[in-house]
Write an enzyme that holds these catalytic residues in place. Structure first.
Site, PDB file in Angstrom:
ATOM      1  CG  HIS A   1      -6.453   1.071   0.087  1.00  0.00           C
ATOM      2  ND1 HIS A   1      -5.177   1.873  -0.013  1.00  0.00           N
ATOM      3  CD2 HIS A   1      -6.086   0.007   1.004  1.00  0.00           C
ATOM      4  CE1 HIS A   1      -4.171   1.261   0.515  1.00  0.00           C
ATOM      5  NE2 HIS A   1      -4.494   0.159   0.990  1.00  0.00           N
TER       6      HIS A   1
ATOM      7  CE  LYS B   1     -15.449   2.012   6.261  1.00  0.00           C
ATOM      8  NZ  LYS B   1     -15.879   2.060   4.824  1.00  0.00           N
TER       9      LYS B   1
ATOM     10  CB  CYS C   1     -13.140  -3.224   6.293  1.00  0.00           C
ATOM     11  SG  CYS C   1     -13.179  -4.261   7.682  1.00  0.00           S
TER      12      CYS C   1
ATOM     13  CB  CYS D   1      -1.075   0.123   1.399  1.00  0.00           C
ATOM     14  SG  CYS D   1      -1.984  -1.591   1.535  1.00  0.00           S
TER      15      CYS D   1
END
Length: 393
Positions: free
Chosen positions: A339, A335, A213, A85
């Site tokens: 992402h 969130k 998540c 990430c």
């Protein structure tokens, strides 16, 4: 070492199921960034690209050379960065080093990812490759499980009752979705949620529920970096990278002396703070890595915004909102904004640059008077990169 400025930014919409390829998304963001500072491809001396799963998602390896060709950056050095990430943030840090050293004057850097093309089962499998293959992913530990474990360790270590921690985590998600509605690039820009909706949602890995998540996302973001001398000719509002940090950690089980703290983050952000000559109290706005709501609370403490065990109180007291002590993830964060992992660090940096330039008033999410911003990106369970950005006018 020379001063390095960000002079151009570009950002695609973050979506699920983009019809565009990763190359097309990167080029869209790059064209916007180059247009912002009025330069053509002939001025770009090197390309740095964060990308993680192009091989799995599209069967496309070596993405960087095709991006360079599509943008007309013929024969420039083009390099792909893979750090889960944190890929794009590593790319930005490296691009910074090359310009600061005097080797290049102007470079293009960013990230792109098309995670949703893999579907949830394959995406979950490939994301888990960011954990230790022998001892973690082989035992079935995925990232929701990873952060669920940290939540339980956090509650036990700091004696925060799980019921209260559950409420704090819900407040993190509620705030992210609120600001996500104000970000035109956000994946969930039409979705506000309540504490009750978060805390009663589908259980993913106890105590994490669905709205704790972040989603899989498709998207890209890009930046043009320039030396101070070059920047003066390209923009009236250069945003300087005044501090960079990067550190690594071993697998989660080997981090036992520190967890739920992420020791690598504490080392990385100290590098960035020391280089910039600032401390956490000087930061006006922060984009931190909130892949899960508990990750936000832990990160806020690691970055020095709260004592260990007290991070959730920042959200309870509204200190993370615009007007609060330390506005956090006013973009909606991972969130709500989304992402696309190879692009996430570039997106965070783009957001901070636009905040420092005062570009976001029309969207209703401008932090007035912000002069110093912090970028925080976590890759897997072992890579951290931080950037300090400062308004240069």
């Amino acid at each position: 070492m020379r001063k390095v400025a960000i002079v151009g930014t570009g950002h695609t919409d973050f979506v699920s199921g983009s019809p565009k390829t990763e190359i097309e998304m990167f080029c869209e963001a790059a064209a916007e960034a180059m247009g912002e500072c009025g330069i053509g491809p002939e001025r770009i001396q090197a390309l740095y690209c964060g990308n993680v799963f192009g091989d799995f998602a599209e069967g496309q390896g070596m993405i960087q050379s095709y991006i360079a060709n599509e943008l007309g950056l013929h024969h420039v050095p083009a390099t792909r960065f893979e750090g889960a990430c944190a890929s794009a943030t590593l790319a930005i840090r490296d691009a910074f080093v090359w310009v600061a050293s005097g080797f290049y004057d102007i470079v293009l850097v960013g990230g792109t990812e098309k995670a949703t093309a893999m579907g949830t089962p394959l995406a979950t499998r490939t994301f888990a490759m960011g954990t230790d293959a022998k001892y973690e992913s082989a035992a079935g530990l995925t990232f929701p499980g990873f952060f669920a474990l940290l939540a339980h360790l956090y509650a036990d270590r700091y004696k925060v009752p799980m019921e209260r921690l559950r409420e704090q985590m819900s407040l993190v998600s509620v705030q992210s979705h609120f600001y996500g509605t104000k970000n035109p690039h956000a994946q969930f820009k039409h979705k506000q949620v309540t504490v009750e909706q978060v805390s009663s949602g589908f259980l993913v890995a106890s105590p994490l529920r669905l709205l704790d998540c972040c989603p899989f996302s498709d998207g890209a973001a890009a930046l043009v970096l320039a030396s101070e001398e070059a920047a003066k000719k390209l923009t009236d509002k250069p945003v300087y990278i005044t501090g960079v940090g990067q550190a690594s950690s071993p697998r989660l089980s080997a981090q036992a002396p520190y967890v739920p703290r992420i020791r690598a983050r504490e080392i990385s952000v100290k590098q960035a703070y020391d280089m910039a000559g600032i401390g956490p109290s000087d930061v006006d706005i922060c984009e931190l890595h909130d892949c899960f709501s508990i990750a936000s609370i832990i990160a806020a403490e690691n970055l020095g915004f709260a004592e260990n065990g007290k991070g959730g109180e920042l959200w309870e007291k509204g200190e993370t909102k615009i007007g609060g002590k330390i506005p956090i993830n006013i973009s909606g964060g991972l969130k709500a904004k989304g992402h696309p992992i190879g692009a996430t660090g570039a997106s965070q940096t783009c957001e901070i640059v636009r905040q420092l330039r005062g570009d976001l008033a029309d969207s209703g999410r401008q932090v007035e008077g912000a002069r110093i911003g912090l970028v925080d990106t976590l890759g897997g369970d072992g890579i951290i990169a931080n950037l300090v950005l400062q308004a240069g006018w």
